[in-house]
Design an enzyme around this catalytic site. Structure first.
Site, PDB file in Angstrom:
ATOM      1  CG  HIS A 196      40.603  23.801  52.147  1.00  0.00           C
ATOM      2  ND1 HIS A 196      40.681  22.767  52.027  1.00  0.00           N
ATOM      3  CD2 HIS A 196      39.513  24.788  51.614  1.00  0.00           C
ATOM      4  CE1 HIS A 196      39.241  23.144  50.495  1.00  0.00           C
ATOM      5  NE2 HIS A 196      38.471  23.823  50.571  1.00  0.00           N
ATOM      6  CD  GLN A 200      29.257  29.046  48.044  1.00  0.00           C
ATOM      7  OE1 GLN A 200      28.595  29.476  49.063  1.00  0.00           O
ATOM      8  NE2 GLN A 200      29.897  28.185  46.996  1.00  0.00           N
ATOM      9  CD  GLN A 243      46.056  33.140  40.975  1.00  0.00           C
ATOM     10  OE1 GLN A 243      46.900  33.036  41.394  1.00  0.00           O
ATOM     11  NE2 GLN A 243      46.289  32.404  39.579  1.00  0.00           N
ATOM     12  CG  ASP A 301      37.083  28.914  43.958  1.00  0.00           C
ATOM     13  OD1 ASP A 301      35.866  28.584  43.209  1.00  0.00           O
ATOM     14  OD2 ASP A 301      37.398  28.297  44.918  1.00  0.00           O
ATOM     15  CD  GLN A 325      34.689  32.097  46.314  1.00  0.00           C
ATOM     16  OE1 GLN A 325      33.868  31.653  45.689  1.00  0.00           O
ATOM     17  NE2 GLN A 325      36.069  31.842  46.532  1.00  0.00           N
ATOM     18  NE  ARG A 343      31.288  20.921  42.511  1.00  0.00           N
ATOM     19  CZ  ARG A 343      31.460  22.299  43.576  1.00  0.00           C
ATOM     20  NH1 ARG A 343      32.637  22.665  43.218  1.00  0.00           N
ATOM     21  NH2 ARG A 343      30.257  22.830  43.891  1.00  0.00           N
TER      22      ARG A 343
HETATM   23  P1  AMP Z   1      35.941  26.324  49.340  1.00  0.00           P
HETATM   24  O1  AMP Z   1      36.001  25.325  50.351  1.00  0.00           O
HETATM   25  O2  AMP Z   1      36.120  25.205  48.004  1.00  0.00           O
HETATM   26  O3  AMP Z   1      34.910  26.679  48.993  1.00  0.00           O
HETATM   27  O4  AMP Z   1      37.172  26.500  49.264  1.00  0.00           O
HETATM   28  C1  AMP Z   1      37.448  27.645  50.431  1.00  0.00           C
HETATM   29  C2  AMP Z   1      38.747  28.441  50.032  1.00  0.00           C
HETATM   30  O5  AMP Z   1      39.516  27.653  49.355  1.00  0.00           O
HETATM   31  C3  AMP Z   1      37.903  29.281  48.874  1.00  0.00           C
HETATM   32  O6  AMP Z   1      39.051  30.261  48.803  1.00  0.00           O
HETATM   33  C4  AMP Z   1      38.969  28.441  47.340  1.00  0.00           C
HETATM   34  O7  AMP Z   1      39.754  29.598  46.879  1.00  0.00           O
HETATM   35  C5  AMP Z   1      40.527  27.857  48.157  1.00  0.00           C
HETATM   36  N1  AMP Z   1      40.694  27.156  47.576  1.00  0.00           N
HETATM   37  C6  AMP Z   1      40.188  26.014  47.013  1.00  0.00           C
HETATM   38  N2  AMP Z   1      41.031  24.995  46.425  1.00  0.00           N
HETATM   39  C7  AMP Z   1      42.885  25.579  46.118  1.00  0.00           C
HETATM   40  C8  AMP Z   1      42.660  25.262  46.080  1.00  0.00           C
HETATM   41  N3  AMP Z   1      43.640  24.451  44.705  1.00  0.00           N
HETATM   42  N4  AMP Z   1      44.618  25.860  46.141  1.00  0.00           N
HETATM   43  C9  AMP Z   1      44.391  28.014  47.024  1.00  0.00           C
HETATM   44  N5  AMP Z   1      42.859  27.890  47.646  1.00  0.00           N
HETATM   45  C10 AMP Z   1      42.230  27.192  47.090  1.00  0.00           C
END
Ligand code: AMP
Length: 283
Positions: A37, A61, A148, A150, A153, A187
């Protein structure tokens, strides 16, 4: 950092702050923040005068209620991290602010949401598209940042932008990994030390398959090998696919491997993890 829980005060604040020439960057998250993030936030800060981060665990979701219940929530730690990262605005709405009734719109993405994540998590991308549309309408950013990690997504949100004519630049940020290769994920916090070691099999499978396929191996036989490794470990592989990087449909050997991506989803214990790898990294 200014913190908002309601839409109207946030809108009023943004109206005051963002004159004609002030660029606004949006980083939507579900919290339990990590370096992945923070990479999005750094990209956002580098390109925009105002950085807005949102933390919202969006119920529409989640197709699995226990996944929603168990999703990690670490608001105080997240807030401190965001202040340290220099975020200007944090928006953390309650459900009542984001959804006005039990009735929820649904969005169909044709073939794009019927494969991979969409196949195993029915309704997931409709929920993602809905909440991202709401955030785009509320914040009206110049640019929005997604990981990337996701991958599907990002394709869905690109399609949403095209179809709903959002005048927003979408940015994709490379996956941030631990030194071991494990992709950072909120997670991961739910994994035991032993499960964390098992979770490495996702990255190892992608790396191994990439090498083999670039050396001319047949995907079907590589996939069989990987399925056997998951079986041996007692982890449940949901999918392991080679797909076209734009359509995400099964990769057709007549296309160039430059357009191919490997994607994986697996349960380690009761934690569902995803990862992906392009066969050729983009410039
Ligand atoms: P989330 O909080 O898991 O919904 O993720 C929020 C954003 O952070 C989404 O655009 C994810 O793709 C991105 N994200 C989550 N994990 C990573 C990671 N390891 N590397 C880069 N971006 C990430």
């Amino acid at each position: 950092m200014e913190i908002f829980n309601e839409i109207e005060p946030l809108r009023a604040f943004l109206r005051k702050k963002s004159g004609a020439n002030v660029s606004v960057g949006l980083v939507p998250t579900m919290g339990a923040l990590h370096e992945g993030h923070l990479a999005l936030i750094r990209s956002c800060k580098a390109e925009n005068e105002l950085t807005v981060c949102t933390i919202y665990v969006n119920p529409t979701q989640f197709n699995n209620p226990s996944d929603l219940d168990n999703y990690p929530r670490t608001v105080e730690k997240d807030t401190a991290l965001l202040i340290q990262a220099g975020v200007d605005i944090l928006f953390m709405p309650p459900n009542s602010e984001m959804y006005s009734s039990q009735q929820s719109l649904s969005i169909d993405f044709g073939t794009l949401d019927k494969v991979l994540e969409g196949k195993f998590r029915p309704g997931h991308f409709s929920g993602v598209a809905l909440v991202v549309s709401k955030l785009f309408n509320i914040i009206q950013p110049t640019r929005a940042y997604f990981g990337q990690k996701d991958y599907q997504q990002f394709q869905i949100i690109s399609s949403l932008k095209e179809e709903l004519k959002f005048d927003i630049d979408l940015r994709s940020v490379p996956i941030v990994r631990e030194v071991s290769g494990l992709a950072l994920s909120s997670r991961n916090q739910r994994l035991t030390d032993e499960e964390k070691k098992s979770a490495l099999l996702l990255f190892e499978s992608l790396s191994h398959a990439k090498r083999e396929i670039l050396d001319g191996a047949d995907f079907v036989s590589v996939k069989r090998e990987i399925e056997a490794k998951f079986d041996k470990l007692g982890a449940t592989l949901e999918y392991f696919e080679l797909a076209h990087k734009n359509t995400l449909q099964p990769f057709d050997r007549s296309s160039s491997l430059k357009d191919a991506i490997l994607l994986i989803a697996a349960f380690v214990g009761d934690v569902r993890l995803i990862d992906n790898m392009l066969l050729f990294e983009e410039e």
